[in-house]
Write a protein that holds these residues in place. Structure first.
Motif, PDB file in Angstrom:
ATOM      1  N   LEU A  35      -2.285  -7.852  15.225  1.00 30.13           N
ATOM      2  CA  LEU A  35      -1.139  -7.840  14.318  1.00 30.13           C
ATOM      3  C   LEU A  35      -1.299  -6.750  13.257  1.00 30.13           C
ATOM      4  CD1 LEU A  35       1.530  -9.032  13.446  1.00 30.13           C
ATOM      5  CD2 LEU A  35       0.266 -10.810  12.202  1.00 30.13           C
ATOM      6  N   ALA A  36      -2.484  -6.642  12.686  1.00 27.48           N
ATOM      7  CA  ALA A  36      -2.742  -5.605  11.678  1.00 27.48           C
ATOM      8  C   ALA A  36      -2.490  -4.220  12.260  1.00 27.48           C
ATOM      9  CB  ALA A  36      -4.171  -5.718  11.157  1.00 27.48           C
ATOM     10  N   ILE A  46      -3.236  -8.913   6.429  1.00 28.20           N
ATOM     11  CA  ILE A  46      -2.867 -10.076   7.247  1.00 28.20           C
ATOM     12  C   ILE A  46      -3.403 -11.341   6.592  1.00 28.20           C
ATOM     13  CG2 ILE A  46      -3.024 -11.166   9.539  1.00 28.20           C
ATOM     14  CD1 ILE A  46      -1.372  -8.482   9.340  1.00 28.20           C
ATOM     15  N   SER A  47      -4.628 -11.285   6.085  1.00 32.74           N
ATOM     16  CA  SER A  47      -5.193 -12.452   5.396  1.00 32.74           C
ATOM     17  C   SER A  47      -4.334 -12.846   4.197  1.00 32.74           C
ATOM     18  CB  SER A  47      -6.615 -12.162   4.936  1.00 32.74           C
ATOM     19  OG  SER A  47      -7.447 -11.962   6.057  1.00 32.74           O
ATOM     20  N   GLN A  48      -3.795 -11.867   3.483  1.00 31.43           N
ATOM     21  CA  GLN A  48      -2.952 -12.161   2.322  1.00 31.43           C
ATOM     22  C   GLN A  48      -1.610 -12.766   2.734  1.00 31.43           C
ATOM     23  OE1 GLN A  48      -2.529  -8.659  -0.061  1.00 31.43           O
ATOM     24  NE2 GLN A  48      -4.664  -8.675  -0.712  1.00 31.43           N
ATOM     25  N   ILE A  49      -1.016 -12.245   3.797  1.00 30.64           N
ATOM     26  CA  ILE A  49       0.309 -12.762   4.156  1.00 30.64           C
ATOM     27  C   ILE A  49       0.260 -14.106   4.877  1.00 30.64           C
ATOM     28  CG2 ILE A  49       1.405 -10.486   4.147  1.00 30.64           C
ATOM     29  CD1 ILE A  49       1.454 -10.625   7.248  1.00 30.64           C
ATOM     30  N   PRO A  59       6.824  -8.662   4.368  1.00 31.19           N
ATOM     31  CA  PRO A  59       7.947  -7.715   4.394  1.00 31.19           C
ATOM     32  C   PRO A  59       8.860  -7.965   5.596  1.00 31.19           C
ATOM     33  CG  PRO A  59       5.881  -6.572   3.965  1.00 31.19           C
ATOM     34  CD  PRO A  59       5.538  -7.979   4.378  1.00 31.19           C
ATOM     35  N   LEU A  60      10.135  -7.899   5.333  1.00 23.70           N
ATOM     36  CA  LEU A  60      11.151  -8.159   6.345  1.00 23.70           C
ATOM     37  C   LEU A  60      10.973  -7.297   7.590  1.00 23.70           C
ATOM     38  CD1 LEU A  60      13.856  -9.589   7.016  1.00 23.70           C
ATOM     39  CD2 LEU A  60      15.003  -7.704   5.877  1.00 23.70           C
ATOM     40  N   GLN A  61      10.619  -6.031   7.397  1.00 28.28           N
ATOM     41  CA  GLN A  61      10.530  -5.120   8.543  1.00 28.28           C
ATOM     42  C   GLN A  61       9.411  -5.504   9.519  1.00 28.28           C
ATOM     43  OE1 GLN A  61       9.782  -4.179   5.387  1.00 28.28           O
ATOM     44  NE2 GLN A  61       8.069  -2.746   5.343  1.00 28.28           N
ATOM     45  N   HIS A  62       8.519  -6.404   9.120  1.00 31.71           N
ATOM     46  CA  HIS A  62       7.416  -6.799   9.998  1.00 31.71           C
ATOM     47  C   HIS A  62       7.693  -8.088  10.774  1.00 31.71           C
ATOM     48  CE1 HIS A  62       5.171  -3.571   8.334  1.00 31.71           C
ATOM     49  NE2 HIS A  62       4.930  -4.146   7.183  1.00 31.71           N
ATOM     50  N   LEU A  63       8.790  -8.762  10.481  1.00 35.52           N
ATOM     51  CA  LEU A  63       9.020 -10.065  11.106  1.00 35.52           C
ATOM     52  C   LEU A  63       9.090 -10.000  12.627  1.00 35.52           C
ATOM     53  CD1 LEU A  63      11.523 -11.866   8.711  1.00 35.52           C
ATOM     54  CD2 LEU A  63       9.020 -11.949   8.750  1.00 35.52           C
TER      55      LEU A  63
END
Length: 150
Positions: A35-36, A46-49, A59-63
């Motif tokens: 994913l990263a 990734i750990s933060q999100i 962030p929306l663009q990553h959904l």
């Protein structure tokens, strides 16, 4: 930001992060790293999100990338999007009103080195994002200049 409000109920931000964490934790090892790499961020991002204790929004663009890489089931995706909408009112509506996107799968050679593979992935992702930004800039200039040239 606390992950719970005064009544002890999890915030919508904490809720969608908890859903993402549960999905990732139920997937094979290496999912966080994939994913990263797919979104062009460090594994620490990734750990933060995925941690409901952090106020870092997704962030929306990553959904779409997250849904694709993590193989969300329809039920998981719906629960996530419901919480995401509650945490960020109107954000998904704005995105859905924009130009529809399509997915293109590109096969690259394996360079035999994880660092080189990740670098090649970032280059391709950067080119795709650049094309998207160029289209957006062109559309914003359509009304300003004949021909819509940037």
């Amino acid at each position: 930001m606390s992950d719970q409000d005064a009544s002890g109920v999890a915030s919508p931000l904490a809720e969608y992060k908890a859903i993402l964490r549960a999905v990732i934790d139920s997937r094979p090892s290496g999912t966080r790293q994939r994913l990263a790499e797919a979104i062009g961020k460090n594994r620490s991002f990734i750990s933060q999100i995925v941690n409901p204790a952090y106020a870092t929004p997704i962030p929306l663009q990553h959904l779409e990338t997250i849904f694709h890489i993590c193989h969300f089931s329809p039920h998981e995706q719906q629960a996530f999007l419901t919480a995401y909408r509650a945490a960020h009112p109107g954000r998904l509506d704005e995105a859905e009103a924009q130009r529809p996107m399509r997915r293109l799968v590109v096969e690259l050679p394996d360079f035999g080195d994880p660092a080189l593979n990740a670098h090649a992935d970032r280059i391709i992702t950067g080119v795709a994002r650049g094309i998207t930004a160029l289209i957006s800039a062109n559309e914003n200039n359509d009304d300003a200049e004949p021909g819509g040239k940037p």
